[in-house]
Every structure is written in C-alpha cells, then in structure tokens.
Design a protein around this motif. Sequence first.
Motif, PDB file in Angstrom:
ATOM      1  N   SER A 234     -42.933 -18.786 -27.244  1.00 49.79           N
ATOM      2  CA  SER A 234     -42.901 -19.048 -28.697  1.00 49.79           C
ATOM      3  C   SER A 234     -43.106 -20.522 -29.004  1.00 49.79           C
ATOM      4  N   ILE A 235     -42.404 -21.385 -28.270  1.00 51.34           N
ATOM      5  CA  ILE A 235     -42.514 -22.830 -28.509  1.00 51.34           C
ATOM      6  C   ILE A 235     -43.921 -23.321 -28.199  1.00 51.34           C
ATOM      7  N   ASN A 236     -44.483 -22.883 -27.096  1.00 50.11           N
ATOM      8  CA  ASN A 236     -45.840 -23.299 -26.739  1.00 50.11           C
ATOM      9  C   ASN A 236     -46.849 -22.861 -27.804  1.00 50.11           C
ATOM     10  N   HIS A 237     -46.686 -21.640 -28.288  1.00 51.61           N
ATOM     11  CA  HIS A 237     -47.601 -21.123 -29.311  1.00 51.61           C
ATOM     12  C   HIS A 237     -47.488 -21.931 -30.600  1.00 51.61           C
ATOM     13  N   ILE A 238     -46.262 -22.173 -31.039  1.00 54.46           N
ATOM     14  CA  ILE A 238     -46.059 -22.898 -32.292  1.00 54.46           C
ATOM     15  C   ILE A 238     -46.475 -24.353 -32.156  1.00 54.46           C
ATOM     16  N   MET A 239     -46.207 -24.981 -31.007  1.00 54.23           N
ATOM     17  CA  MET A 239     -46.631 -26.366 -30.831  1.00 54.23           C
ATOM     18  C   MET A 239     -48.158 -26.478 -30.832  1.00 54.23           C
ATOM     19  N   ASP A 240     -48.845 -25.495 -30.262  1.00 53.92           N
ATOM     20  CA  ASP A 240     -50.310 -25.492 -30.339  1.00 53.92           C
ATOM     21  C   ASP A 240     -50.770 -25.412 -31.788  1.00 53.92           C
ATOM     22  N   TYR A 241     -50.070 -24.609 -32.568  1.00 52.97           N
ATOM     23  CA  TYR A 241     -50.379 -24.449 -33.986  1.00 52.97           C
ATOM     24  C   TYR A 241     -50.149 -25.766 -34.731  1.00 52.97           C
ATOM     25  N   ILE A 242     -49.008 -26.418 -34.422  1.00 50.63           N
ATOM     26  CA  ILE A 242     -48.674 -27.684 -35.070  1.00 50.63           C
ATOM     27  C   ILE A 242     -49.698 -28.762 -34.728  1.00 50.63           C
ATOM     28  N   LYS A 243     -50.088 -28.826 -33.460  1.00 47.58           N
ATOM     29  CA  LYS A 243     -51.078 -29.830 -33.045  1.00 47.58           C
ATOM     30  C   LYS A 243     -52.416 -29.618 -33.743  1.00 47.58           C
ATOM     31  N   LYS A 244     -52.768 -28.354 -33.933  1.00 51.00           N
ATOM     32  CA  LYS A 244     -54.021 -28.044 -34.625  1.00 51.00           C
ATOM     33  C   LYS A 244     -53.935 -28.454 -36.089  1.00 51.00           C
ATOM     34  N   ASP A 245     -52.790 -28.184 -36.722  1.00 51.23           N
ATOM     35  CA  ASP A 245     -52.590 -28.593 -38.118  1.00 51.23           C
ATOM     36  C   ASP A 245     -52.696 -30.105 -38.259  1.00 51.23           C
ATOM     37  N   LEU A 246     -52.071 -30.817 -37.331  1.00 53.38           N
ATOM     38  CA  LEU A 246     -52.111 -32.278 -37.369  1.00 53.38           C
ATOM     39  C   LEU A 246     -53.522 -32.798 -37.137  1.00 53.38           C
ATOM     40  N   SER A 247     -54.228 -32.165 -36.235  1.00 51.38           N
ATOM     41  CA  SER A 247     -55.615 -32.561 -35.961  1.00 51.38           C
ATOM     42  C   SER A 247     -56.480 -32.390 -37.199  1.00 51.38           C
ATOM     43  N   GLU A 398     -36.554 -18.483 -44.646  1.00 48.18           N
ATOM     44  CA  GLU A 398     -36.849 -17.206 -45.288  1.00 48.18           C
ATOM     45  C   GLU A 398     -38.310 -16.813 -45.135  1.00 48.18           C
ATOM     46  N   GLY A 399     -39.088 -17.688 -44.503  1.00 49.94           N
ATOM     47  CA  GLY A 399     -40.510 -17.391 -44.320  1.00 49.94           C
ATOM     48  C   GLY A 399     -41.309 -17.583 -45.589  1.00 49.94           C
ATOM     49  N   ASN A 400     -40.714 -18.298 -46.554  1.00 49.37           N
ATOM     50  CA  ASN A 400     -41.371 -18.502 -47.848  1.00 49.37           C
ATOM     51  C   ASN A 400     -41.721 -19.982 -47.996  1.00 49.37           C
ATOM     52  N   PHE A 401     -42.937 -20.353 -47.637  1.00 49.25           N
ATOM     53  CA  PHE A 401     -43.351 -21.739 -47.749  1.00 49.25           C
ATOM     54  C   PHE A 401     -44.873 -21.818 -47.851  1.00 49.25           C
ATOM     55  N   ILE A 402     -45.339 -22.990 -48.325  1.00 50.42           N
ATOM     56  CA  ILE A 402     -46.784 -23.228 -48.408  1.00 50.42           C
ATOM     57  C   ILE A 402     -47.179 -24.002 -47.170  1.00 50.42           C
ATOM     58  N   SER A 403     -47.988 -23.387 -46.338  1.00 48.60           N
ATOM     59  CA  SER A 403     -48.348 -24.016 -45.066  1.00 48.60           C
ATOM     60  C   SER A 403     -49.228 -25.242 -45.290  1.00 48.60           C
ATOM     61  N   LEU A 404     -49.114 -26.181 -44.367  1.00 47.19           N
ATOM     62  CA  LEU A 404     -49.954 -27.375 -44.409  1.00 47.19           C
ATOM     63  C   LEU A 404     -51.425 -26.985 -44.321  1.00 47.19           C
ATOM     64  N   LYS A 405     -51.723 -26.022 -43.477  1.00 45.39           N
ATOM     65  CA  LYS A 405     -53.108 -25.582 -43.299  1.00 45.39           C
ATOM     66  C   LYS A 405     -53.715 -25.093 -44.604  1.00 45.39           C
ATOM     67  N   SER A 406     -52.955 -24.319 -45.374  1.00 39.64           N
ATOM     68  CA  SER A 406     -53.502 -23.776 -46.623  1.00 39.64           C
ATOM     69  C   SER A 406     -53.803 -24.882 -47.625  1.00 39.64           C
ATOM     70  N   VAL A 407     -52.973 -25.932 -47.644  1.00 37.23           N
ATOM     71  CA  VAL A 407     -53.208 -27.046 -48.571  1.00 37.23           C
ATOM     72  C   VAL A 407     -54.419 -27.853 -48.129  1.00 37.23           C
ATOM     73  N   VAL A 408     -54.511 -28.127 -46.818  1.00 37.37           N
ATOM     74  CA  VAL A 408     -55.670 -28.869 -46.304  1.00 37.37           C
ATOM     75  C   VAL A 408     -56.954 -28.097 -46.577  1.00 37.37           C
ATOM     76  N   ASP A 409     -56.910 -26.775 -46.389  1.00 36.20           N
ATOM     77  CA  ASP A 409     -58.091 -25.943 -46.650  1.00 36.20           C
ATOM     78  C   ASP A 409     -58.481 -25.976 -48.130  1.00 36.20           C
ATOM     79  N   THR A 410     -57.478 -26.146 -49.008  1.00 42.21           N
ATOM     80  CA  THR A 410     -57.729 -26.119 -50.450  1.00 42.21           C
ATOM     81  C   THR A 410     -58.224 -27.458 -50.989  1.00 42.21           C
ATOM     82  N   VAL A 411     -57.541 -28.549 -50.624  1.00 44.33           N
ATOM     83  CA  VAL A 411     -57.863 -29.856 -51.218  1.00 44.33           C
ATOM     84  C   VAL A 411     -58.568 -30.797 -50.253  1.00 44.33           C
ATOM     85  N   GLY A 412     -58.521 -30.499 -48.954  1.00 43.98           N
ATOM     86  CA  GLY A 412     -59.134 -31.378 -47.959  1.00 43.98           C
ATOM     87  C   GLY A 412     -58.136 -32.397 -47.440  1.00 43.98           C
TER      88      GLY A 412
END
Length: 577
Positions: A234-247, A398-412
């Motif tokens: 789980s940690i490896n998967h999520i950290m890969d996701y986080i690194k991709k978001d940061l990239s 609660e699983g209710n949040f606006i992901s960083l990825k969705s905002v980057v995809d929307t506004v750049g």
Amino acid sequence: MNIYNDLHSIIIQIANKLGLKDRYILDKITSEPPKEKSYGDISTNLALIGSKILNKTPHNLADEIIKELLKLKIVSKALVAGPGFINLHLEDKVWHECCKYALDKKSDYGKNELGKNKKVNIEFVSANPTGPMHIGHARGAVYGDSLANILCFSGYEVTREYYINDSGEQVNNLARSVYKRYLEILTNKKLDFENDLYPGEYLIPIAKKIIKKYDNKFSDKSEPVWIDRFKRISINHIMDYIKKDLSNLGIKHDIFISEKSLISSNSIDKVVNILRNKNLIYEGELEPPKGKKINNWEIRKQLLFKSSHFGDDVDRPLTKSDGSWTYFASDAAYHYEKCNRKFSTLINIWGADHGGYVKRIRGVVQAVSESQIDFDVKLCQLVNIVKDGKPVKMSKREGNFISLKSVVDTVGPDVLRFIMLTRKNDASLDFDIKKVTESSNENPVYYVQYAHARIKSLHKKASIEGIKDIDFVNDPNFSLLKNTSEINLMKLVATWPRVIELAAKSHEPHRITYFLTDIASEFHYLWTLGNSREELRYIIPKDKELTIARLSLAETVRTVISSGLQLIGVKPLEVLK
C-alpha cells in the motif's frame, strides 16, 4: 549589482567615520526603500541609531551624515524626516546603469553568492502515505520547491527532502482499510469502515493489485499474517502516486527518508542517549493538558524530553504507555540524522496544524547540534477551495477531498504554483478554480504572463521597423526616458536583486510573486498611457534612438519577469491563448 547593498555599505562606512564601530550597533542600521515613494529612494535610520551613542540629537547627527552623503555623485537630495530618518533621492543615472547591467546579465541578473559554501536542507510535502495528495498539500509543495529554487539562485547547495511517515498506527489502519477493500472485491459484499480507517475508493486499485498477485490467499487469515505485506504494498503504491503528482507539478525531491528505517537502525536510541548525556531527558509524570478534559488520562512515569528548556509549554514524552516510541521520538531521531549530514540550515515546511510541534523539534536540533545549525519552520495555513462561489469541505479520512491531480489537470501546474504564492504562508488562501482560469486583470497569473507576452510581441513589431533584438543591448540611451512611469519601471528593475536576497534570507518565496505583480502593473500602466498618448508608445517610427531605449527597458522588465516566474517554477509564456 545591487544598488541597495552598495549604498548600505557606504552608509556603514560613514557610521565608522563618525565613530560607530561596534558590530552589534552596526547591524541595527538599515538602508531600505521607504514605504512611500514620495519620501525618496532609500531611507536610513543611521542618525537614530547613532545619536545616543554619540551623545547628539538625531537631527544634528543627521545633518552631519547628510553632508557626507551629498558628496556622492549619485545622491541628488537628502532630507531629514520624522524623528531622524534620512531619506535619499538618487540621480536617474543610477537607474540607467542598473538597467544596462540587467541587459548585460540577462537571466543571471539578480544571482548572488549569499549562500556560498552553505548547505541547506528543505524538508517539505512529507504527506502521510495514506492516500493521494490533495489540493491542501500543494501549498507546502510549491512553497518548498520555490524556496529551494531561490536559495540555489543565491548560491546555496540545497537538498530537497521528503520524510515518509511509514510507521505507527496510521499505516496499520491504511493496511486494514486496504484489507477491507480486498475482502469486498473477493466476496462482492460491502463492508463497514470503522472511524479510524480510510474508506476512499483510491484504495480499490491497491486491493486489486494484491488480488492479482495473491488471489484469496489472505481472505481467511488473521491480521498478523497479512498486515506487514499489505502495509508495504500500500505504501509503495501510494508513494508512487504521490511522486507522480509532484512530478506533474514540476517537483522532484532529492532524498526520501523512511521513518521505519530510522527505527530499525536504532537512530532513536542514539539520539535519546545523546540527549540523556546532556541531562535533557528524565523519568517523570505529566499532568493533563490545562483547559482540556481528557477521559482516562493516566498519570504515569514516562521518558520525557526537557523541551520546556527551549521555550515549550511542557516537557514532551518520548515513550507511549506500552513502552514504544512516540512520533516525537522518531522525529527527534530524524532531525538528529539530518544534523549529522553537516547542513548549515534546516528548513521544514509544515502544515498549520503542526504549530505546537515546532519548539520541541527546535530544542532537539539546538541540543544535538550545539546550536551550530540554524533551524527554521514555515507553517502553511489552509487552502480553502471555492467552487461555484461556495467553500468545499474536505476530509481524507472520509475519502472526500479534491485531489491535486484533478486541480492540475483543470488549471495546469503553472497557474496552481503561482496562486499558491499569492499570499504569505501564515495567511489562509482561497483558491477559486473559476477565477484563476479567467483571462482578466483580476487574475494575477494572467496579469503577469500577459506583461511577458506583450513584451515579446514588441520584438515582432520592432522588427517591422528594422530594429533587431541586438539593438536592445547596444548601450541604449535611457536618459531619453523621462516619464514618471518609465522611471518607476527602471527603479523596479533595480530592486530585483534586493527582492531575491530578501526572499532567500527570510525564506519567503511569496516576495517573488508580489514583485512580479508590481512590475507587471507598472508595465501595463505605461502601455495604457501609450494608447492615449502617442509620444509614450514603445515604438516611435520616427525616433529610433527613443524606440531602442524603450524597447531595452521593456526587455529588462521581461528579463526579471521571466526569471521570477522560473524561480517559482512557472514557464513564461510568449503568447497567450
């Protein structure tokens, strides 16, 4: 070339000449632009600082200082104001030379050696690996990365670091949450998630990955059999996701440090022994926090760090009731490990909810480094998401949040990075997705980028008149520029090196966006004047010398805007769509 530093050096020389030589006193002398433009270009408190020591009235001492200052060819006027401040007005030729220097240095204009031979560690983001990054994480991410850019530009050797909190109950709960999803998929039955678990659907892909590899192998097994495996996956998967978001946001860390690895390497034992040898650890009891009712509070003997010696409200526990280490113990070990890497400064970018944590960590750093390492914590206040004019409530639990990825995809990424630095870090920030994508002067990102694009458009217009880019740097005659707005623009260009130094010294990257907004505003104002007054337009076909002077000024403005945008990780645009 930093005219403000140059003048400050001259003012210190005058102080020495008057008999002021004590370093403690000299460090109190300031030389900076006054708040009101009408007061002049530089204001100094030398007369106020020196009057008591030299046994003179501030105004009498100011008269002596002014006589010395007026000997300088660059000072046109010097006046005493208020209780004894000295306001200097500089000759226009000063600003002409600054702009010529900027043209010559191009993208290196403002670069300095403030941090020469100094190593800085910036720990930022460090989001818990319990889910994807949300928009709230973006502020600290942009702040830390932009600050790193500014410090690199100022000559520091910078390490960007991420601390992975991969130990403790929160990651146990992550594994348990994934296990719930694992069972849901296998049984096709919906399960309840207890309060401490994470019900977000982002865990489903992790559960599917486990099923693909292990099928139903763990469906009937007790927790001790599967929990470590589920945590690691789980940690490896999520950290890969986080690194991709940061990239996607243009951010790349140099080092990732694992809390679990610190524990397994006995780093906690090492720092505890060091603190114990310094008589900063003892066995004691803690009373319940004042003003709070906590059920089942247990007064017991525990290992405590004397954080109250370093300004904290109370001493802090290093062990839990079951004898295991607290999160604070792990963090103490982490900062001890950082101190061992010979950094001159440690900078932590934390969320506002960590405010009560600062003094205890500062105490640890001060103790283990013998006060030889500077430690600074910047707390970033909340980001309030506004959608359709209404605030959006978020909760990762609660699983209710606006992901960083969705905002980057929307506004750049560029828009997001700029907006995150439009307020000082200790002030809350409203992020209105609709407003930040508008093409209007009310949108600061558009406003600054529009100035850069406008200047680039001048190059094309100039070429039509037979003026090539090379003409901009062939000793333009800036003395032809007499309009107040033109002079204000030159002064702003001259201020750029000072802005960078202040941003680096104070660890405040928002100073860059503030400056960019100011210089873009002055540029747009002068452009607007040219729309109604033909003699103020940038291109005067019948006067090539004046045209080259104005285009050269515009080029210096473009240079600092481009440099400033790149320091905060934003790509300067040549054309706006």
